[in-house]
Motif scaffolding. Structure first.
Motif, PDB file in Angstrom:
ATOM      1  N   UNK A 100      52.236  37.726  43.705  1.00 29.06           N
ATOM      2  CA  UNK A 100      50.449  37.965  43.746  1.00 29.06           C
ATOM      3  C   UNK A 100      49.675  37.299  45.012  1.00 29.06           C
ATOM      4  N   UNK A 101      50.933  36.419  45.622  1.00 27.15           N
ATOM      5  CA  UNK A 101      50.876  35.393  46.549  1.00 27.15           C
ATOM      6  C   UNK A 101      50.645  36.139  47.814  1.00 27.15           C
ATOM      7  N   UNK A 102      51.479  36.801  48.157  1.00 19.33           N
ATOM      8  CA  UNK A 102      51.949  37.537  49.048  1.00 19.33           C
ATOM      9  C   UNK A 102      51.899  38.956  49.057  1.00 19.33           C
ATOM     10  N   UNK A 103      51.667  39.348  47.853  1.00 20.43           N
ATOM     11  CA  UNK A 103      49.761  40.841  48.455  1.00 20.43           C
ATOM     12  C   UNK A 103      48.594  40.477  47.907  1.00 20.43           C
ATOM     13  N   UNK A 104      48.093  39.745  47.981  1.00 21.16           N
ATOM     14  CA  UNK A 104      46.858  39.311  48.215  1.00 21.16           C
ATOM     15  C   UNK A 104      46.963  38.765  50.153  1.00 21.16           C
ATOM     16  N   UNK A 105      47.571  38.070  50.155  1.00 21.52           N
ATOM     17  CA  UNK A 105      47.692  37.490  52.064  1.00 21.52           C
ATOM     18  C   UNK A 105      48.409  38.776  52.662  1.00 21.52           C
ATOM     19  N   UNK A 106      48.615  40.387  51.770  1.00 24.53           N
ATOM     20  CA  UNK A 106      48.914  41.538  52.428  1.00 24.53           C
ATOM     21  C   UNK A 106      47.999  42.277  52.356  1.00 24.53           C
ATOM     22  N   UNK A 107      47.219  42.414  51.706  1.00 26.39           N
ATOM     23  CA  UNK A 107      45.767  42.782  51.253  1.00 26.39           C
ATOM     24  C   UNK A 107      45.970  43.668  50.086  1.00 26.39           C
ATOM     25  N   UNK A 108      47.478  43.626  49.341  1.00 30.87           N
ATOM     26  CA  UNK A 108      47.508  44.625  48.494  1.00 30.87           C
ATOM     27  C   UNK A 108      47.923  44.353  47.092  1.00 30.87           C
ATOM     28  N   UNK A 109      46.951  44.027  46.391  1.00 30.40           N
ATOM     29  CA  UNK A 109      47.183  44.049  45.119  1.00 30.40           C
ATOM     30  C   UNK A 109      47.468  45.356  44.606  1.00 30.40           C
ATOM     31  N   UNK A 110      46.345  46.301  44.897  1.00 34.75           N
ATOM     32  CA  UNK A 110      46.528  47.836  44.939  1.00 34.75           C
ATOM     33  C   UNK A 110      46.443  48.066  46.065  1.00 34.75           C
ATOM     34  N   UNK A 111      46.810  49.274  45.868  1.00 38.64           N
ATOM     35  CA  UNK A 111      46.740  49.990  47.270  1.00 38.64           C
ATOM     36  C   UNK A 111      45.304  50.857  47.781  1.00 38.64           C
ATOM     37  N   UNK A 112      44.790  51.205  47.113  1.00 35.11           N
ATOM     38  CA  UNK A 112      43.254  50.931  47.456  1.00 35.11           C
ATOM     39  C   UNK A 112      42.271  50.060  47.793  1.00 35.11           C
ATOM     40  N   UNK A 113      42.292  48.878  47.392  1.00 36.37           N
ATOM     41  CA  UNK A 113      41.773  47.660  47.400  1.00 36.37           C
ATOM     42  C   UNK A 113      41.497  46.714  48.726  1.00 36.37           C
ATOM     43  N   UNK A 114      42.413  47.914  50.134  1.00 35.02           N
ATOM     44  CA  UNK A 114      42.252  47.684  51.513  1.00 35.02           C
ATOM     45  C   UNK A 114      41.149  47.258  52.105  1.00 35.02           C
TER      46      UNK A 114
END
Length: 169
Positions: free
Chosen positions: A120-134
């Motif tokens: 989850x931390x990695x996905x938040x740092x990458x801005x990708x908890x879900x693809x359209x939240x970019x």
């Protein structure tokens, strides 16, 4: 929520409002066309029309970002850069955190197992908890960069020969 002051209403640029309306329409077109495009049935005219609409509609998100930048750069700098960034973060971070949590829960439910904290931390740092939240993550970055960009633009107006320095930034 308070209503804008009459002076604010008079200062609004109708062209920016039109751009926001067209951008919203384009985003709706993308979300409407995506299901038909995902079918991948290239033998039907409907797929081709949806694919063209989807491609044309992708300008919507960029238009929202451009309008936001134009509005924020066009305002007088009433706040210090730190106060500006903190004020914007207070408004946007709750949405980022809530929607990230919602989509992490959704993903965990879909996968049938909880997501690890590291993932989850990695996905938040990458801005990708879900693809359209970019878009929310892009807005966070834009709010951090705007004070420096504003300073560079104002500096260019006062000293036009300094444009190579702006390219370095």
């Amino acid at each position: 929520m308070s209503c804008p002051a009459p002076a604010d209403l008079q200062r609004r640029d109708g062209r920016l409002s039109l751009l926001k309306l067209l951008a919203a329409f384009a985003v709706v077109v993308v979300h409407t066309a995506m299901l038909r495009v995902a079918q991948g049935d290239t033998q039907h005219l409907g797929w081709w029309l949806a694919n063209i609409a989807d491609a044309a509609g992708h300008i919507g998100s960029a238009t929202f970002a451009l309008v936001a930048g134009a509005v924020l750069l066009g305002r007088p700098a009433e706040q210090a850069p730190g106060a500006f960034v903190l004020g914007r973060m207070r408004r946007l971070l709750p949405a980022v955190l809530v929607w990230s949590a919602v989509y992490f829960a959704w993903r965990a439910w879909g996968e049938g197992q909880p997501l690890s904290g590291q993932r989850m931390l990695r996905d938040v740092v990458l801005g990708m908890p879900m693809y359209h939240l970019w878009f929310l993550f892009m807005m966070l970055a834009m709010y951090c960069v705007l004070p420096a960009l504003r300073h560079a633009v104002l500096g260019l107006q006062q000293h036009p020969r300094n444009w190579p320095h702006v390219l370095w930034v």
